[in-house]
Design an enzyme around this catalytic site. Sequence first.
Site, PDB file in Angstrom:
ATOM      1  N   HIS A 129       0.816  -1.216   0.000  1.00  0.00           N
ATOM      2  CA  HIS A 129       0.000   0.000   0.000  1.00  0.00           C
ATOM      3  C   HIS A 129       0.849   1.267   0.000  1.00  0.00           C
ATOM      4  O   HIS A 129       1.930   1.309   0.576  1.00  0.00           O
ATOM      5  CB  HIS A 129      -1.003  -0.004   1.149  1.00  0.00           C
ATOM      6  CG  HIS A 129      -0.407  -0.018   2.533  1.00  0.00           C
ATOM      7  ND1 HIS A 129      -0.113   1.137   3.223  1.00  0.00           N
ATOM      8  CD2 HIS A 129      -0.095  -1.040   3.360  1.00  0.00           C
ATOM      9  CE1 HIS A 129       0.358   0.820   4.421  1.00  0.00           C
ATOM     10  NE2 HIS A 129       0.387  -0.491   4.536  1.00  0.00           N
ATOM     11  N   ASP A 158       6.271   0.841   6.749  1.00  0.00           N
ATOM     12  CA  ASP A 158       4.854   0.517   6.523  1.00  0.00           C
ATOM     13  C   ASP A 158       4.234   1.526   5.580  1.00  0.00           C
ATOM     14  O   ASP A 158       3.761   2.565   6.011  1.00  0.00           O
ATOM     15  CB  ASP A 158       4.143   0.503   7.878  1.00  0.00           C
ATOM     16  CG  ASP A 158       2.694   0.076   7.786  1.00  0.00           C
ATOM     17  OD1 ASP A 158       2.267  -0.381   6.725  1.00  0.00           O
ATOM     18  OD2 ASP A 158       1.987   0.222   8.798  1.00  0.00           O
ATOM     19  N   GLU A 192      -5.053   1.417   2.572  1.00  0.00           N
ATOM     20  CA  GLU A 192      -4.966   0.301   3.534  1.00  0.00           C
ATOM     21  C   GLU A 192      -5.124   0.810   4.960  1.00  0.00           C
ATOM     22  O   GLU A 192      -5.733   0.151   5.805  1.00  0.00           O
ATOM     23  CB  GLU A 192      -3.621  -0.420   3.360  1.00  0.00           C
ATOM     24  CG  GLU A 192      -3.552  -1.785   4.019  1.00  0.00           C
ATOM     25  CD  GLU A 192      -3.129  -1.765   5.469  1.00  0.00           C
ATOM     26  OE1 GLU A 192      -3.264  -2.792   6.140  1.00  0.00           O
ATOM     27  OE2 GLU A 192      -2.669  -0.713   5.959  1.00  0.00           O
ATOM     28  N   GLU A 193      -4.562   1.968   5.224  1.00  0.00           N
ATOM     29  CA  GLU A 193      -4.567   2.465   6.609  1.00  0.00           C
ATOM     30  C   GLU A 193      -5.947   2.918   7.076  1.00  0.00           C
ATOM     31  O   GLU A 193      -6.131   3.228   8.242  1.00  0.00           O
ATOM     32  CB  GLU A 193      -3.546   3.600   6.778  1.00  0.00           C
ATOM     33  CG  GLU A 193      -2.101   3.186   6.526  1.00  0.00           C
ATOM     34  CD  GLU A 193      -1.542   2.201   7.562  1.00  0.00           C
ATOM     35  OE1 GLU A 193      -2.282   1.796   8.470  1.00  0.00           O
ATOM     36  OE2 GLU A 193      -0.360   1.849   7.439  1.00  0.00           O
ATOM     37  N   GLU A 217       3.766  -6.121   3.439  1.00  0.00           N
ATOM     38  CA  GLU A 217       3.837  -5.327   4.659  1.00  0.00           C
ATOM     39  C   GLU A 217       5.211  -5.570   5.282  1.00  0.00           C
ATOM     40  O   GLU A 217       5.853  -6.586   5.008  1.00  0.00           O
ATOM     41  CB  GLU A 217       2.740  -5.767   5.639  1.00  0.00           C
ATOM     42  CG  GLU A 217       1.326  -5.458   5.182  1.00  0.00           C
ATOM     43  CD  GLU A 217       0.920  -4.009   5.417  1.00  0.00           C
ATOM     44  OE1 GLU A 217       1.769  -3.194   5.835  1.00  0.00           O
ATOM     45  OE2 GLU A 217      -0.255  -3.693   5.162  1.00  0.00           O
ATOM     46  N   HIS A 402       3.155   3.254  13.198  1.00  0.00           N
ATOM     47  CA  HIS A 402       1.941   3.521  13.983  1.00  0.00           C
ATOM     48  C   HIS A 402       2.287   3.968  15.404  1.00  0.00           C
ATOM     49  O   HIS A 402       1.517   3.732  16.329  1.00  0.00           O
ATOM     50  CB  HIS A 402       1.024   2.296  14.072  1.00  0.00           C
ATOM     51  CG  HIS A 402       0.445   1.857  12.768  1.00  0.00           C
ATOM     52  ND1 HIS A 402      -0.903   1.825  12.522  1.00  0.00           N
ATOM     53  CD2 HIS A 402       1.030   1.430  11.638  1.00  0.00           C
ATOM     54  CE1 HIS A 402      -1.114   1.377  11.299  1.00  0.00           C
ATOM     55  NE2 HIS A 402       0.044   1.139  10.757  1.00  0.00           N
TER      56      HIS A 402
HETATM   57 ZN   LIG Z   1       0.811  -1.415   6.385  1.00  0.00          ZN
END
Ligand SMILES: [Zn+2]
Length: 432
Positions: A129, A158, A192-193, A217, A402
């Site tokens: 992504h 990510d 995706e997020e 990922e 994240h």
């Molecule tokens: Zn991801």
Amino acid sequence: MRILIGVLGLVLLTACTDHGAQAPATTAGPPSSAIIASERDEALLAAATAEAPAALATLERLVNIETGTEDEVGMAAMSDLLEQELRARGFDVTRHPTTGGREGRASVGENIVGRLHGEGGRKLLLMAHMDTVYPRGGLAAAPFRVDDNRAYGPGIADAKSGIAVILHAVKLLEARKFTGFDTLTVLFNTDEEQGSSGSSALIGQLAGESDAIFSFEPTGVQPEGLTYGTSGIGSVIATVTGRSAHAGVAPELGANALVAAADFVQRTQDLDQGPGRLRFNWTIARAGAVRNIVPNSATLEADVRYPTNESFGPLVAEVRRLAVQPGVEGTTIDVVTDPGRPAFTADEAGRALIARARGIYDSLGHELPVAPIIGGGTDAAFAARSGKPVIEALGLPGYGYHTNDDEYVLVDAIPRRLYLAARMIMDVAQAQ
Ligand SMILES: [Zn+2]
């Protein structure tokens, strides 16, 4: 994807759509130790090692385009760059406007699909992504930099590492003139997020047309690893309706929705089954606006992580059953549920992909432990609904996604991850 705790206390990190804290997930049984032996290809390893600086330069270019999940300007620039990169590698490219959105947030940008035709073999889908969890401005606060063995930048692990690995693994195949596949399809999606509502249908379609799906990922740094499954991520929203009244003069004329909501929270506490199993937790509550009025409504939201797609339905049934009789007379409780992102459990063919990846890593002198399941979810779940085998976490080993920590990837892992991806493509494309 998110953090996972495997057997032996191993903590593996993988990227995910799971916004927020790194929740330790699950320990649902011992992973298989299956490995399909692989002979080390010295020429490919040398080529992957030589390719690593170019992959790092690509990472810098990717990080320098901010692609927060709702950033239209950044996403357009990224789509243009990736279309160009795929065309330079001989792919036909189509663009697919993102549709949909969630919780009032629209998905933006265009999903990029590249197709490269070979001379026979199997059809493979490679996907990563484009979007990140970081709003615009994150790059200025934490610009791309390389410090010893770590390359830093927002979204660098990510999943920009996954995009870079795909692009450069394909380059390695091109240099070897490897065409032993029917079709290599590459998907770079934009949302995706925020749950992939604007790309999940496309993922399902492309996966259905493929023989195997590789998802890129990031993986953890110590150790790197794979997983046999990812959790489904759903939600439960309970709306309590009561009757307002003057809180000081005649509260007994009201039906207090806040008190009924609190009671409902208490009565649903044990739906959470603990680590490794179904997780159910109320995380948002709203009620009342004025201090001297008995509130006539309250809203509760729960986060649900379910280990198998079969486990969501019984949970919903139990929540609804408990909602039938509110604890405060005169109130009602309405329950709305959303299974959200489905759970992913590797089937036999998916486990064979994992065994193959472990063998390839083993030939390089590295281990790839496998966690039973992780608490986060990824696009692997949408791909797996096609019934085709899926392997997750072929991006770079990274850390800090994240979170407020600086996100980084391990620079010295680039050669072995390029080797792993290229070798997986070659071996699976030609597998009988
Ligand atoms: Zn991801």
